[in-house]
Design a protein around this motif. Structure first.
Motif, PDB file in Angstrom:
ATOM      1  N   THR A 176       0.829  -1.196   0.000  1.00  0.00           N
ATOM      2  CA  THR A 176       0.000   0.000   0.000  1.00  0.00           C
ATOM      3  C   THR A 176       0.866   1.251   0.000  1.00  0.00           C
ATOM      4  N   VAL A 177       0.471   2.235  -0.805  1.00  0.00           N
ATOM      5  CA  VAL A 177       1.129   3.543  -0.827  1.00  0.00           C
ATOM      6  C   VAL A 177       0.089   4.596  -0.508  1.00  0.00           C
ATOM      7  N   LEU A 178       0.361   5.431   0.490  1.00  0.00           N
ATOM      8  CA  LEU A 178      -0.519   6.548   0.819  1.00  0.00           C
ATOM      9  C   LEU A 178      -0.242   7.703  -0.131  1.00  0.00           C
ATOM     10  N   LEU A 179      -1.315   8.408  -0.521  1.00  0.00           N
ATOM     11  CA  LEU A 179      -1.172   9.575  -1.377  1.00  0.00           C
ATOM     12  C   LEU A 179      -1.681  10.820  -0.657  1.00  0.00           C
ATOM     13  N   GLU A 180      -0.892  11.864  -0.659  1.00  0.00           N
ATOM     14  CA  GLU A 180      -1.268  13.175  -0.117  1.00  0.00           C
ATOM     15  C   GLU A 180      -1.822  13.097   1.305  1.00  0.00           C
TER      16      GLU A 180
END
Length: 378
Positions: free
Chosen positions: A177-181
């Motif tokens: 998982t990659v978090l954005l903003e």
């Protein structure tokens, strides 16, 4: 609570996506708005390439080069695979993306993610939470059920307490998982995830420093408090003043969406006018673009001109250039956030589980236009 324009746009996109095409008059009835409002919404969405418009009707775009994930509806289902992707049936990589909105700020984030996914030969599946953080987990589980092997997650947080109330589940997701903003609290479980963010504090510093170099004292800040970006702009303002050795001329002016809270918005504009008329400040930073355009219009009606009486910079640069007097604006690298986050996720999926996590921070730019050209002040 009245529906915001962004929420209405998402509903409109969803209706057109479900039907393939629709008459504008029918959309007005389905949305419960006037035909004038529906036509205005359609014109804006068509101008962004999210809809095709012909002779009183609109249709879902079929341009394979742009790709359906660039033109999302309210994510009740996965977006069709782009022409260049193979999809699950062809054995291609499937990436899931949760975004709080498909319009305004996040439209460009989604576009960047889709472009990067297409270059990687992957399919991007999109779901929208409409800034309802309590629905984020269910929608993300839907992405996994749709075959997503990795996830790009921008939770629909709005209130400061939302990360704690609606965030713990993200750290236990079974896929990379990659978090954005989104910047979770330091030391929290989410702080250990990969993430890609705009450095909003740097963006605010660019704006404040530019106004000071034009000869102004510390600018006022007029800002919302209803999103992670708004909170970051507020904290960045305090940091920028400290870096430059300045003191705020007065407290931050709290802004709200004018269409939802017209009286409170009017009060905020009049507070800004009073600060200008009494010499408290000659410059201001306003978050966001839509508010800034409406502020400039109302100030003109109240006898305050931009840039002659007030130098003004907007934050977001979504529609700032379209104002009567084009607004100088801080432009977060939205498209690049989506692109880099997707590239990071694809790379992560090809690595061993022990590879170090990364926090990637991208710098906004200041786009100078006419609204900050007020006369220099000693």
């Amino acid at each position: 609570m009245r529906e915001s324009a962004a929420e209405r746009h998402d509903r409109l996109l969803g209706l057109v996506r479900e039907r393939g095409s629709a008459r504008v008059s029918d959309l007005a009835a389905l949305l419960g708005v006037s035909p004038v409002t529906a036509r205005r919404d359609v014109e804006e969405l068509a101008g962004r390439g999210l809809l095709d418009r012909v002779h009183g009707s609109v249709s879902w775009p079929r341009d394979a080069d742009a790709g359906p994930a660039d033109r999302p509806g309210p994510g009740s289902g996965p977006a069709p695979a782009p022409a260049s992707g193979s999809g699950p049936a062809g054995g291609g990589l499937v990436l899931g993306m949760l975004a709080p909105s498909s319009t305004y700020y996040f439209a460009e984030v989604i576009r960047g993610a889709h472009e990067a996914a297409a270059r990687a030969g992957a399919r991007l599946v999109l779901r929208i939470s409409d800034y309802r953080p309590q629905e984020d987990q269910t929608r993300t589980e839907g992405l996994l059920s749709a075959g997503a092997e990795g996830l790009l997650v921008a939770p629909g947080w709005q209130d400061p307490g939302d990360p704690a109330a609606f965030g713990d589940w993200i750290a236990s997701l079974p896929a990379p998982t990659v978090l954005l903003e989104r910047r979770p609290a330091a030391g929290s479980p989410l702080d250990g995830l990969d993430r890609v963010c705009s450095d909003h504090a740097y963006g605010v510093l660019l704006a404040v420093r530019h106004l000071v170099r034009l000869g102004h004292g510390a600018p006022l800040l007029m800002a919302r408090a209803d999103s992670p970006t708004a909170v970051a702009v507020r904290s960045g303002y305090a940091e920028a003043l400290a870096v430059l050795g300045l003191r705020a001329p007065q407290d931050v002016i709290d802004s709200v969406p004018s269409e939802l809270f017209p009286d409170a918005f009017e009060q905020a504009v009049r507070a800004l006018r009073e600060a200008v008329m009494t010499g408290v400040a000659t410059a201001a930073l306003v978050h966001n673009d839509v508010d800034a355009i409406q502020v400039v219009q109302r100030l003109a009606e109240l006898g305050v001109r931009v840039p002659e009486d007030l130098a003004l910079i907007a934050y977001d640069d979504e529609v700032a250039a379209l104002a009567d007097t084009p607004l100088t604006a801080v432009a977060p690298p939205k498209r690049e956030v989506g692109r880099h986050a997707t590239e990071l996720l694809v790379e992560r999926l090809g690595q061993s589980t022990g590879a170090p996590r990364r926090h990637l921070t991208l710098l906004p730019q200041l786009r100078v236009r006419g609204s900050c050209g007020a006369r220099n002040h000693p």
